[in-house]
Scaffold this active site. Structure first.
Site, PDB file in Angstrom:
ATOM      1  N   THR A 518     -25.801  31.786  -9.146  1.00 37.91           N
ATOM      2  CA  THR A 518     -26.150  32.996  -8.408  1.00 37.91           C
ATOM      3  C   THR A 518     -27.486  33.542  -8.936  1.00 37.91           C
ATOM      4  O   THR A 518     -27.729  34.742  -8.924  1.00 37.91           O
ATOM      5  CB  THR A 518     -25.005  34.025  -8.488  1.00 37.91           C
ATOM      6  OG1 THR A 518     -23.809  33.405  -8.046  1.00 37.91           O
ATOM      7  CG2 THR A 518     -25.257  35.232  -7.608  1.00 37.91           C
ATOM      8  N   HIS A 519     -28.340  32.646  -9.401  1.00 39.60           N
ATOM      9  CA  HIS A 519     -29.638  33.078  -9.920  1.00 39.60           C
ATOM     10  C   HIS A 519     -30.719  32.924  -8.865  1.00 39.60           C
ATOM     11  O   HIS A 519     -31.707  32.215  -9.063  1.00 39.60           O
ATOM     12  CB  HIS A 519     -29.991  32.306 -11.185  1.00 39.60           C
ATOM     13  CG  HIS A 519     -28.922  32.359 -12.224  1.00 39.60           C
ATOM     14  ND1 HIS A 519     -28.579  31.274 -12.988  1.00 39.60           N
ATOM     15  CD2 HIS A 519     -28.099  33.360 -12.600  1.00 39.60           C
ATOM     16  CE1 HIS A 519     -27.592  31.617 -13.808  1.00 39.60           C
ATOM     17  NE2 HIS A 519     -27.281  32.869 -13.589  1.00 39.60           N
TER      18      HIS A 519
END
Lengths: 592, 242, 247
Positions: A518-519
């Protein structure tokens, strides 16, 4: 018809990591701050207590802590020749929702960036020559940040102390220290807490990596290794390795989150007002379009409000930050065909995917006994830590045994060649569940003019506003990078005594159907030049100086490491400039 | 018992499990031991002898204070240890012997026990069942408050629910975390005070922090609650037997 | 109800031999419900025809053997039924707006169906197709059933608007969920899925054990609803904030 409210000094759009950190800095100067959070309020007691929190179906599979796709999603395509379609259920990345945001359900993996990361383009050109970068990919658009590691170091230190990060320093003021990461950027001092206990998978990786001459070190962790009282007087407890870290909130006060490190103090401050279940539709601008007058939002009952404010901080997670700018008409949207415009430009992700190492039956890994950040890892292949001269790519990955759980719906590995279902599958699951080690490769994502964010022409959210459209595929550079490292990591797997090794390495096309990271980063990047960046080095919008955009949307390209601690440092840096420069003399802090 | 018979008939089981199985059988589902054949298996029968008679080296019989069935006496001065995790009991004895945990009574006793004695005695008490002694009825309000702390915690004091670690209804999370269900309230209060005052230090990363947030009322409340809780698993088991 | 004891004999630090076969046989012998026939299910969602297909299909997807029960004995059809009858089946957390078009594999699910609609639609098409053949799915031999499932998995069939490979992928993912999720959701009966792999379940606190490398953890698993009262969420009668003590 929107109800106009009484003006306040500051509004934050979102109350997660950046929103709560920024608010605390400003209320302490006496400013009145309103935090608008799309999701609901929640706290460790009673909302995060087990056993209810240890529900894999609810939190991992049904994604109860994430944004509700029924209300707002993102559309996606690999390239501009395709039609973007809605991501109807999250898989690849999981934007959080609720008070505290994704900083409630993160894994606590707490790295700093490298010195070279902040001057990435200059560094690469100096080390390998200008032609080298072109050869890696003419479409690459990497840039320098216009802030240096040295400028951020005191803010890194401050943020790590707020969290109580647990680790072992490898480089203190240039002196390499045993036991830590010899490649790390120089720190002014040791971590606030000692490293986490090393689980079995880490010990096995350590031996294997050492035997090949690499430099294993303990992963820095914001799931604490011991009880700790942070500078705000908030006490955190020691992590118990419950194996329900990422996607879950922590019941033990052991994971650093806004709830455990900031909110109890912030919420008591009379200058702060939290409003939950409030969807911000846009930032409002005056006639000159160079000054924000406040925001418009809708509450849970569907009532629309206009909240006037002197200063607006966009603190909503990278994707939402960019969308807010686009919906508000702040900054020129990026057009990939002309290469002009800046909002949405340089969207990057994370290049991940390592091998699975199947061990002998006598070796009980017990993967369910794990924390979110209890890995043993090497940085020998991170960033530019190795010589790329003859390799034909830039960037790198960290490598480590970083297992965080043994939750069975998500984790039931079987070796290659085993059928995907049926009796043989079942027997293979029983055989391998407790005797398998996952090695993670996790690294850089270079910026490309082909990867960007904009507004979707077709699909809308529940409030009638266009969804964000994501156009992204892994640049060839990153594929070559991860495949090169994948070969090296297989050797580590063998050195660990792996009986069967399923090789890692990233492939194209990027798919939204499998979790990776989720970066999400970029899209509202910082820089020296308003024609190639949205914000200046203080994260202030070039076009609208009373709007700051805080978060990883600021990154010109994504770094090797998980970025939460770098975001925290960058936020402190920006708030420092707001408190000491902007508030004294509102206006542009940088004249380009 | 039916279960034991079917197990003992299986020769493969006998090869791995003889003495321990005989003692553990009444409780039904066995936890399984895997070990190289030359490593010493704990001998619960010998543990029973030590509990009853003490050791030649001078350790007194455990039963003098803890009763032969591990229920201790209703004074609450000595903890109930019947059915407590063997790994946990053995760990406490080692800590008493090493001075990590200090007690004027238990420290010399633990020092007099050899490592084999410790393993045997722990295996014995882990395997016994004991009834719950009749005790004075607890204060209902205190029990209710204790239940809240046990199941939910306290937001204002930033204390998480006890059951997070101590298991459903305080049944324990074996092998490392002991049960609290049915433990004597005086002993629970005493132990919490020992952590609070840093006299007991063998779980400093968890229990000392929590104990220091509890006031006297909190301690009395959780103690009253847990003393009267019967492990839901044991309760269901008792139902099944009827 | 599974009996349990809290005893565990210390074995940490010793190299361990495997005795899996004996271990499984012992657990099977002492756990009354393992090996028993599939439990009766009150179906809220599946009609009898659909249920017959689902029961037979999951029995092939995760079959029982002499070591461990399979998905049918683990009540996976019951899990699926209750999920499809509830909020998730109705499209909770699903972006449901059109227009719809087929996407690339990278773009994921693009059908207009909620999970409930997907299953009703696909199962109706399957049952219709097999009714015209000589044998309904439930009456086929195991090999025939496997072959039919593989044909669905391979794609190429249109099940009333649901591509068969998408249906198969959904069915398989659902089966895995039903086998491994907490029993409070109606599957993983008696936690057989967890026992098979050695997953201890929802109560999880391992600070003292994580550095005992290689230790064998074999306590029976514990579910969210281990509390004999069956409540998972905090009793609303129990306040989160304790009132101050009366003076």
């Amino acid at each position: 018809m929107a109800t106009r409210l009484k003006p306040v000094d500051v509004v934050t759009i979102g109350v997660g990591l950046t929103g709560s950190l920024a608010a605390l800095e400003l209320v302490e100067t006496g400013l009145k701050v309103v935090g608008l959070e799309r999701g609901a309020g929640r706290d460790t007691v009673p909302d995060f207590q087990s056993p209810a929190i240890h529900d894999e179906l609810r939190f991992s599979i049904r994604k109860a802590n994430m944004q509700d796709n029924a209300k707002v999603a993102v559309t996606f395509r690999n390239n501009a020749n395709q039609t973007a379609l809605p991501i109807r259920r999250w898989e690849s990345f999981l934007p959080g929702q609720g008070l505290g945001g994704a900083f409630v359900h993160w894994n606590g993996q707490s790295f700093r960036a490298q010195v070279a990361d902040f001057i990435y383009k200059t560094h690469i050109e100096q080390r390998y020559g200008k032609k080298f970068l072109d050869a890696c990919g003419p479409e690459l658009t990497i840039q320098d940040w216009d802030v240096t590691y040295d400028e951020l170091e005191p803010h890194y230190d401050r943020f790590e102390c707020l969290l109580g990060v647990s680790g072992k320093a490898g480089n203190i003021k240039g002196q390499i220290r045993p036991g830590g990461n010899p490649f790390e950027a120089p720190r002014s001092r040791e971590y606030p807490n000692p490293p986490m206990k090393e689980p079995y998978f880490g010990a096995i990786f350590r031996k294997g990596a050492e035997s090949l001459g690499y430099h294993p070190y303990p992963q820095p962790s914001a799931n604490l290794s011991r009880p700790y009282t942070n500078p705000l007087g908030l006490q955190l407890q020691a992590c118990v390795f419950c194996g329900f870290c990422e996607r879950y909130a922590c019941e033990h006060y052991a994971k650093a989150s806004p709830q455990t490190t900031i909110l109890p103090v912030l919420l008591k401050n009379p200058n702060y007002e939290l409003r939950t279940n409030c969807e911000v539709l846009r930032i409002n601008l005056d006639n000159t379009r160079t000054k924000a007058t406040g925001v418009t939002y809708v509450d849970a009952a569907g009532q629309e409000y206009e909240q006037p404010a002197e200063l607006v901080l966009i603190t909503a997670f990278p994707l939402n930050n960019v969308r807010t700018l686009l919906l508000s008409g702040i900054g020129k949207p990026y057009d990939p065909t002309t290469g002009e415009g800046v909002v949405g430009r340089n969207y990057t992700y994370q290049t991940t995917g390592g091998p699975t190492v199947f061990m002998d039956e006598s070796i009980n890994i017990n993967p369910f006994m794990a924390s979110g950040a209890n890995g043993t890892m090497i940085d020998d292949f991170g960033g530019d830590n190795f010589d790329h001269a003859n390799l034909g790519f830039i960037g790198g990955q960290y490598v480590g045994a970083i297992m965080t759980n043994g939750r069975p719906i998500e984790f039931h590995p079987t070796p290659p060649g085993i059928p995907k279902w049926g009796l043989e599958w079942k027997r293979a699951v029983a055989r391998h569940y407790n005797h398998t080690i996952l090695i993670q490769q996790h690294g850089t994502s270079v910026a490309s003019r082909l990867n960007y964010l904009d507004l979707d022409p077709t699909y809308k959210d529940a409030w009638g506003q266009p969804l964000l459209r994501m156009t992204f595929d892994f640049p060839d550079n990153d594929i070559r990078m991860s495949q090169y490292i994948a070969d090296k990591v297989v050797e580590i797997g063998r050195a660990m005594g792996g009986k069967i090794i399923e090789r890692g390495g990233t492939k194209r096309p990027y798919t939204t159907t499998v979790y990776q990271s989720t970066h999400n980063a970029g899209g509202a990047i910082m820089g020296t030049d308003p024609t190639t960046s949205v914000i200046n080095r203080y994260l202030q919008c070039w076009d609208v100086p009373n709007v700051f955009s805080l978060g990883a949307s600021a990154f010109p390209q994504n770094i090797t490491y998980n970025y939460s601690v770098t975001i925290g440092a960058l936020t402190y840096w920006a708030l420092d400039s707001i408190k000491n420069k902007y508030l004294k003399s509102p206006g542009p802090l940088v004249h380009a | 018992m039916e279960t034991l018979k079917s197990l003992m008939a299986n020769k493969t089981w006998c090869r791995f499990f003889a003495a321990v199985a005989a003692v553990l059988a009444p409780l039904g589902l066995l936890t399984l031991v895997q070990a190289q054949s030359q490593a010493r298996q704990p001998d619960a029968k010998h543990g029973a002898v030590i509990a009853a008679q003490g050791t030649p080296a001078g350790a007194p019989p455990c039963a003098q204070c803890h009763a032969f069935n591990g229920a201790s006496d209703s004074s609450g001065a000595f903890p109930r240890i019947a059915g407590q995790s063997a790994l946990y009991l053995a760990g406490q004895l080692r800590d008493f012997a090493a001075g990590v945990r200090m007690s004027a009574i238990m420290s010399p006793i633990a020092k007099a026990l050899s490592p084999d004695n410790v393993a045997d005695v722990a295996a014995y008490y882990a395997g016994v069942e004991a009834p719950f002694l009749p005790l004075k009825a607890p204060d209902a309000a205190l029990v209710k408050r204790g239940e809240a702390l046990a199941k939910v915690g306290d937001a204002a004091k930033r204390i998480q629910a006890c059951d997070n670690c101590h298991g459903p209804g305080g049944a324990g999370e074996p092998p490392a975390i002991p049960y609290l269900a049915g433990q004597y309230s005086q002993y629970i209060v005493f132990t919490l005070q020992m952590w609070q005052r840093d006299f007991r230090t063998n779980s400093p990363d968890a229990m000392a922090v929590i104990a220091k947030k509890l006031d006297a009322q909190d301690m009395a409340a959780v103690a009253a609650y847990y003393q009267q809780v019967r492990s839901p698993l044991a309760a269901a088991e008792a139902q099944r037997k009827d | 109800m599974i009996k349990t004891i809290s005893a565990a004999v210390l074995t940490a630090g010793l190299p361990l031999e495997s005795a899996k076969t004996d271990e499984h046989a012992a657990i099977a012998a002492t756990t009354p419900s393992i090996g028993a026939a599939a439990p009766p299910t009150t179906y809220l969602f599946f009609n009898p025809e659909e249920a017959a297909f689902i029961e037979a299909a999951v029995a092939r997807l995760i079959p029982a053997d002499d070591q461990w029960p399979g998905a049918l004995e683990a009540a996976v059809p019951n899990y699926m039924d209750k999920q499809l009858a509830g909020a998730w089946g109705a499209g909770q957390r699903l972006y449901r707006s059109g227009p719809w078009q087929q996407g690339t594999p990278s773009q994921g699910y693009q059908l207009p169906f909620t999970p409930a609609e997907l299953f009703h639609t696909a199962l109706a098409a399957i049952n219709k197709e097999l009714a015209q053949a000589s044998t309904p799915f439930a009456k086929m031999s195991a090999d025939q059933q496997d072959a039919y499932l593989r044909s669905l998995e391979a794609g190429g069939k249109n099940l009333g608007g649901v591509p068969s490979d998408e249906f198969f992928a959904a069915l398989w993912a659902f089966t895995v969920e039903g086998f491994f999720s907490d029993p409070v959701y109606g599957g993983n009966r008696d936690m057989v899925g967890w026992r098979m792999i050695g997953f201890p379940g929802a109560y999880a606190s391992y600070y003292d054990l994580v550095d005992q490398h290689g230790i064998k953890i074999d306590r029976p698993p514990m579910s969210l609803a281990e509390d004999a009262h069956g409540h998972m969420h905090a009793d609303p009668g129990i306040p989160a904030y304790l009132p101050p003590p009366k003076q």
